[in-house]
Design a protein around this motif. Structure first.
Motif, short mmCIF file in Angstrom:
data_model
loop_
_atom_site.label_atom_id
_atom_site.label_comp_id
_atom_site.label_asym_id
_atom_site.label_seq_id
_atom_site.Cartn_x
_atom_site.Cartn_y
_atom_site.Cartn_z
N VAL A 98 108.76 -27.43 -36.31
CA VAL A 98 107.61 -26.53 -36.21
C VAL A 98 106.97 -26.65 -34.83
O VAL A 98 106.70 -25.66 -34.15
N THR A 99 106.75 -27.89 -34.42
CA THR A 99 105.92 -28.13 -33.23
C THR A 99 106.57 -27.62 -31.96
O THR A 99 105.93 -26.94 -31.16
N VAL A 100 107.85 -27.95 -31.76
CA VAL A 100 108.49 -27.60 -30.48
C VAL A 100 108.57 -26.08 -30.29
O VAL A 100 108.08 -25.56 -29.28
N PRO A 101 109.14 -25.35 -31.24
CA PRO A 101 109.20 -23.89 -31.01
C PRO A 101 107.81 -23.25 -30.89
O PRO A 101 107.59 -22.40 -30.01
N ALA A 102 106.87 -23.68 -31.71
CA ALA A 102 105.54 -23.05 -31.66
C ALA A 102 104.85 -23.37 -30.34
O ALA A 102 104.16 -22.52 -29.76
N THR A 103 105.02 -24.59 -29.84
CA THR A 103 104.42 -24.94 -28.54
C THR A 103 105.00 -24.06 -27.44
O THR A 103 104.28 -23.44 -26.67
N VAL A 104 106.34 -24.01 -27.41
CA VAL A 104 107.01 -23.23 -26.36
C VAL A 104 106.60 -21.75 -26.45
O VAL A 104 106.23 -21.12 -25.46
N ALA A 105 106.65 -21.21 -27.67
CA ALA A 105 106.39 -19.78 -27.84
C ALA A 105 104.95 -19.44 -27.47
O ALA A 105 104.69 -18.44 -26.79
N SER A 106 103.99 -20.27 -27.91
CA SER A 106 102.60 -19.92 -27.62
C SER A 106 102.34 -19.99 -26.12
O SER A 106 101.62 -19.15 -25.57
N VAL A 144 102.41 -18.71 -37.25
CA VAL A 144 100.95 -18.76 -37.21
C VAL A 144 100.47 -19.65 -36.07
O VAL A 144 99.52 -19.30 -35.36
N HIS A 145 101.14 -20.76 -35.84
CA HIS A 145 100.73 -21.62 -34.72
C HIS A 145 100.97 -20.93 -33.38
O HIS A 145 100.18 -21.10 -32.45
N THR A 146 102.05 -20.17 -33.30
CA THR A 146 102.28 -19.40 -32.07
C THR A 146 101.12 -18.45 -31.83
O THR A 146 100.54 -18.40 -30.75
N ALA A 147 100.74 -17.73 -32.87
CA ALA A 147 99.67 -16.74 -32.73
C ALA A 147 98.33 -17.42 -32.43
O ALA A 147 97.59 -16.99 -31.56
N LEU A 148 98.05 -18.52 -33.14
CA LEU A 148 96.75 -19.17 -32.94
C LEU A 148 96.69 -19.89 -31.61
O LEU A 148 95.61 -20.23 -31.12
N GLY A 149 97.85 -20.14 -30.98
CA GLY A 149 97.86 -20.78 -29.67
C GLY A 149 97.62 -19.79 -28.55
O GLY A 149 97.29 -20.18 -27.43
N ILE A 150 97.79 -18.49 -28.84
CA ILE A 150 97.66 -17.49 -27.77
C ILE A 150 96.30 -17.54 -27.08
O ILE A 150 96.24 -17.51 -25.85
N PRO A 151 95.17 -17.65 -27.82
CA PRO A 151 93.89 -17.66 -27.11
C PRO A 151 93.78 -18.76 -26.05
O PRO A 151 93.52 -18.46 -24.89
N ILE A 152 94.00 -19.99 -26.43
CA ILE A 152 93.83 -21.08 -25.46
C ILE A 152 94.86 -20.97 -24.33
O ILE A 152 94.53 -21.19 -23.17
N CYS A 153 96.10 -20.61 -24.67
CA CYS A 153 97.12 -20.51 -23.63
C CYS A 153 96.80 -19.38 -22.66
O CYS A 153 96.93 -19.53 -21.44
N THR A 154 96.36 -18.25 -23.20
CA THR A 154 96.00 -17.13 -22.33
C THR A 154 94.84 -17.51 -21.42
O THR A 154 94.85 -17.25 -20.23
N LEU A 155 93.84 -18.15 -22.01
CA LEU A 155 92.66 -18.55 -21.24
C LEU A 155 93.04 -19.46 -20.08
O LEU A 155 92.69 -19.21 -18.93
N PHE A 161 101.15 -29.33 -28.36
CA PHE A 161 102.00 -30.24 -29.13
C PHE A 161 101.13 -31.09 -30.06
O PHE A 161 101.40 -31.21 -31.25
N THR A 162 100.05 -31.63 -29.49
CA THR A 162 99.19 -32.50 -30.29
C THR A 162 98.57 -31.75 -31.47
O THR A 162 98.60 -32.22 -32.61
N TRP A 163 98.02 -30.59 -31.18
CA TRP A 163 97.35 -29.85 -32.25
C TRP A 163 98.31 -29.44 -33.35
O TRP A 163 98.00 -29.57 -34.53
N ILE A 164 99.46 -28.95 -32.96
CA ILE A 164 100.38 -28.46 -33.98
C ILE A 164 100.97 -29.64 -34.76
O ILE A 164 101.11 -29.59 -35.97
N TRP A 165 101.28 -30.70 -34.07
CA TRP A 165 101.81 -31.90 -34.74
C TRP A 165 100.81 -32.41 -35.77
O TRP A 165 101.17 -32.79 -36.87
#
Lengths: 293, 357, 284
Positions: free
Chosen positions: C84-92, C152-163, C211-215
């Motif tokens: 879960v963590t690795v793909p979601a981190t990379v994708a977000s 869902v983690h990919t989507a929820l990571g978009i705000p912080i990553c975009t910022l 990584f930390t948050w999703i893990w």
């Protein structure tokens, strides 16, 4: 140029916006929709209840209990980590020996999961051999055996302390960043004008930290609205719902009782509270920006 | 190598129009310099030619071919930025070869061309360094190297020397002049606010003001025959003196007690502005010159002195360029001799330069 | 008069020492909970139950760790969490890079509002979108797979990553982009050859944060998975509590093992981590 730019904008934004819309914006909006239904989570069909879920909120004693607990949680979880974080930042701002190690120690809990933090504090509150009771016993009360998490009077506060332990590092770091942005000339002025250390902190440093305070306050309020995991593992909202917050209550109604329509109604209330906090936050941020820019 | 034509160019950012109808043809191989006060639109025109900005209306042609909607990368031009815009994560060699590396040019070919360019610019020994390790002048040369490697038809310079210190600016100025000669018929368009750069480098100068062209001409034309008081006041340092006067029917310009007849032909009569460059005034004994004035201040520059004079009939102090070691003292009354062959007469409605005190 | 070097005895300043001692006490208090878990993990259940948790052990008892590390369920939890963590981190991060570039370098009318909407996604309690997402993935038949958690983690990571990416890209001088464009680069090449190589610190910040948050996440796997072999490690800790009810030492060892990846990342990339936390918080 403008033509190419337009094309690239669409190409680059398409995927992020699509994912964000489908998995965040759309669910947010449909939450409102489901709050008008009695969907149970499994059946394909549901009935439209109009405002009946919201009417139920008014009569739901557990909802009011959750609102009260959430308020206590928000206020306490705001005051504790903010003050401790500010205190630690002020101590660490001077070039103390080993400042880096201290910072790491205070900041460490933030990288732990709420589950692990909960687990750790269950140990601390363990009645027989937990750290807290061991202390009380050593302090001259050998028969002390208080189950902190099992008593309605103390459960919520016990969780708040655990939560604050984790959140303190965050406010400390934000305050430290704020402190480094105070121009040293301002502190030199204090020195020349003959201010005492106490006056310097109260009359100059803390007022100049206002932007950081706005951020810390808003962040703790928002984070405490989200707080769920740590309650789930430490008390599960109990005993006797004494530590039940809105987020917890919403989960229980939706996924324990399978009242997803009603759960959505609670989440709508949660959303509106968050929206208010964020709205005030952005306004304060703009105000602070005008002054401290 | 390319003739650049601008036809009735307009450019607005939002509601503000920054370029208000510019028509200009820059000949193939010409070195054209744009000057003007800040905010006059000179950089904007350069960016419009480069394609980084799109025109609001009008046409841009290279050798008669319409380039108005062409992407910057397809216009076969190179640009040297004020900040040099070197890529900090790439070495000197990679910076110079950046454009080639984007296409399908083979690696060995890139290396060969980079070495070649580096030799011309004396960068051979620096090829493996990163921009951070270079001096200002070296960075400037790398930026030029990156531009010339692709054999552009048009070279654009956006205030390329303004980040350098004074001494380096002089030597880089010479280097750019040399480059222009070496590259032969490459069209160069150069934006600067520095008059000396403009005068020394340009084949022709374009003086811009408020998004419009005030005058186009060779440096000496612009200096000797300014089209209006704006150009007259902007080109030349210290600035031209302007004296309010009245030209009577006999062509005699009168101000205060003085009446002089400019020898150059002009068509102004009635109220007018008399323009006199500081070097066309001479100090003589009181009563011996065209008029008398009091010395307000003397600035001694070594080889010469700038003398500021006041008289009751002069609106503002006038400047005289005088010899180096004159025994002048402040508040002394002196005579001023006007060189009648170098007088400019302007109509008072001519556009003027907003003067900073 | 001869120059006499007058040595002024330094006035004793009690403050640094006081501050240092205060910090030591506070640090000890802060470390006590973690130390307790560490101690419990190297002691036998008997020793703990007898109230011997808080003493320094004379012998390190490693059976608890063996119990955790050789438990196939734990292997499964770890694998699932990684999946879960690795793909979601990379994708977000990838999506944040794309959006951040547009917001920083290709602004358009309304882009500020769009940016604000995306970023405010960071602040909302996830409970608000719980029910609709459950229905969505239930309808797609994806409940009890790892897919919904990743998405869902990919989507929820978009705000912080975009910022963060927007702020970083905005700091890259415009002239660099323009120089690249003139040299013949297209927007994609500007992004991959110029902006991204210059933003490696931002990528490091985001990688550690995400990584930390999703893990560490608990809520989404709790909602979206049911069977034990689809659970992630944080759910695993809760599940195994039943199995090891009074095996305090095993629970302690498990908590530590589960936190190890994030601890390692934190200790090695602390600088990036803190930077991300403050940037995310302050620029919000």
């Amino acid at each position: 140029m403008e033509t190419q730019n337009r094309l690239w904008r669409v190409l680059l934004l398409a995927l992020p916006i699509l994912v964000f819309s489908v998995l965040v914006i759309w669910p947010l909006l449909s939450s409102f929709y489901y709050s008008f239904t009695n969907w149970n989570g499994f059946n394909r069909d549901y009935e439209f209840l109009g405002l009946r879920n919201f009417a139920k909120i008014w009569t739901d004693r557990l909802f009011f209990n959750a609102i009260v607990n959430t308020t206590i949680w928000m206020v306490a979880a705001l005051v504790l980590p903010t003050l401790t974080g500010l205190f630690l930042a002020l101590l660490l701002d001077r070039q103390v020996r080993g400042a880096r190690i201290f910072k790491t120690v205070f900041y460490l809990p933030i990288c732990l999961s709420a589950i692990v933090v909960g687990q750790i504090w269950i140990w601390i509150y363990q009645p027989d051999w937990g750290l807290l009771n061991t202390f009380v016993k050593l302090a001259g009360n050998p028969d002390f055996n208080y189950a902190w998490l099992a008593r309605p009077d103390s459960a919520l506060f016990a969780v708040i302390v655990a939560w604050s332990w984790q959140q303190t590092g965050l406010s400390m770091v934000i305050y430290l960043a704020g402190l480094t942005s105070i121009p040293s000339e301002m502190l030199e002025v204090c020195e020349i004008e003959g201010a005492t250390a106490w006056q310097r902190i109260w009359r100059v440093v803390i007022p100049l930290l206002t932007p950081s305070t706005v951020v810390v306050v808003a962040l703790s309020m928002i984070n405490s609205l989200k707080g769920f995991d740590i309650l789930y593992i430490m008390t599960g909202g109990g005993p006797f719902n004494s530590s039940d917050t809105l987020a917890m209550h919403m989960y229980n109604e939706s996924f324990k009782k399978y009242l997803m329509g009603y759960g959505s109604a609670i989440s709508v209330v949660l959303f509106l509270i968050a929206l208010t906090v964020i709205g005030v936050y952005f306004r304060q941020l703009r105000k602070v920006d005008e002054i401290y820019g | 190598m390319a003739r650049v034509e601008l036809r009735n160019i307009h450019k607005s950012f939002g509601a503000t129009e920054v370029i208000r109808g510019v028509d200009l043809t820059i000949g193939s191989g010409e070195f054209m310099v744009f000057v003007g006060p800040s905010g006059c639109g000179k950089s904007t025109i350069l960016r419009l030619i480069s394609g980084l900005e799109s025109v609001s209306s009008g046409q841009i042609l290279f050798d008669g071919e319409d380039m108005t909607r062409t992407a910057p990368s397809k216009r076969q031009l190179a640009m040297v930025f004020q900040s040099y815009a070197l890529f900090p994560h790439l070495t000197v060699a990679e910076n110079i070869g950046f454009g080639l590396s984007l296409g399908k040019t083979p690696k060995t070919e890139i290396t060969r061309r980079v070495t070649e360019v580096a030799k011309i610019l004396q960068l051979d020994s620096l090829l493996d360094r990163t921009p951070r390790q270079l001096s200002g002048g070296q960075r400037q040369r790398v930026a030029i190297g990156r531009s010339i490697i692709r054999n552009p038809k048009v070279f654009l310079f956006d205030e390329p020397l303004s980040n350098l210190d004074a001494a380096l600016r002089v030597s880089m100025r010479l280097e750019i002049a040399r480059l222009h000669r070496k590259l032969g018929d490459v069209t160069m368009i150069y934006v600067t606010h520095d008059q000396i750069e403009a005068m020394t480098l340009a084949d022709r100068i374009v003086v811009l003001n408020g998004g419009r062209i005030e005058q186009v001409g060779t440096p000496m034309e612009v200096y000797e025959n300014p089209a209006n008081t704006f150009v007259a006041g902007f080109v030349g340092a210290p600035s031209m003196n302007f004296i309010r006067c009245c030209v009577d029917g006999d062509g005699v310009a009168r101000f205060g007690p003085a009446g002089i007849r400019p020898t150059r032909p002009h068509e102004v009569s009635g109220d007018a502005l008399l323009g006199i460059r500081p070097e066309h005034l001479a100090l003589v004994d009181s009563g011996q010159g065209t008029f008398d004035a009091e010395i307000e201040l003397v600035e001694r520059l070594g080889a010469e002195s700038l003398v500021y004079l006041r008289a009751p009939f002069l609106e503002r102090a006038i400047t005289v360029r005088a010899g180096g070691a004159l025994g002048l003292s402040e508040q002394k009354l002196v005579g001023v001799q006007v060189d009648l062959t170098n007088l400019h007469v302007f109509s008072p409605s001519s556009p003027t330069l907003k003067q900073d005190p | 008069m001869a120059d006499v070097a007058v040595s002024v005895p330094a006035r004793f300043n009690p403050w640094p020492a006081t501050v240092f001692v205060a910090l030591c006490i506070l640090a000890a208090l802060f470390l006590a909970p973690t130390a307790g878990v560490l101690l419990s993990s190297v002691k036998t259940t008997r020793a703990i139950a007898l109230g011997d948790l808080w003493s320094v052990p004379d012998r390190i008892y490693l059976e608890n760790y063996a119990e955790v590390l050789f438990n196939p369920a734990v292997h499964r939890y770890f694998l699932n969490t990684l999946l879960v963590t690795v793909p979601a981190t990379v994708a977000s991060i990838a999506l944040g890079v794309l959006a951040g570039h547009v917001f920083a370098k290709l602004p358009f009318r309304g882009s500020n509002i769009l940016f604000l909407i995306v970023v405010s996604g960071m602040f909302f309690p996830p409970q608000v979108i719980l029910v609709p997402l459950f229905r969505l993935f239930n309808g797609l038949g994806l409940i009890d797979t790892l897919w919904p958690i990743i998405l869902v983690h990919t989507a929820l990571g978009i705000p912080i990553c975009t910022l963060l990416m927007r702020n970083f890209f905005a700091a890259v001088p415009n002239a660099l982009r323009e120089a690249a464009l003139i040299e013949g680069a297209n927007e994609w090449q500007v992004l991959t050859r110029v902006s991204l190589p210059l933003s490696l610190p931002a990528l490091a910040v985001l990688a550690t944060l995400q990584f930390t948050w999703i893990w560490n996440d608990f809520l989404w796997p709790l909602i979206f998975t049911q069977s034990d072999d689809k659970r992630t490690i944080m759910i695993g800790i809760v599940n195994l509590r039943g199995q090891y009810t009074v095996a305090w030492g095993v629970q302690g060892a498990l908590s530590l093992v589960a936190s190890l990846p994030t601890l390692v990342i934190f200790l090695f990339f602390q600088r990036y981590f803190i930077k991300g936390m403050t940037m995310g918080a302050i620029k919000g």
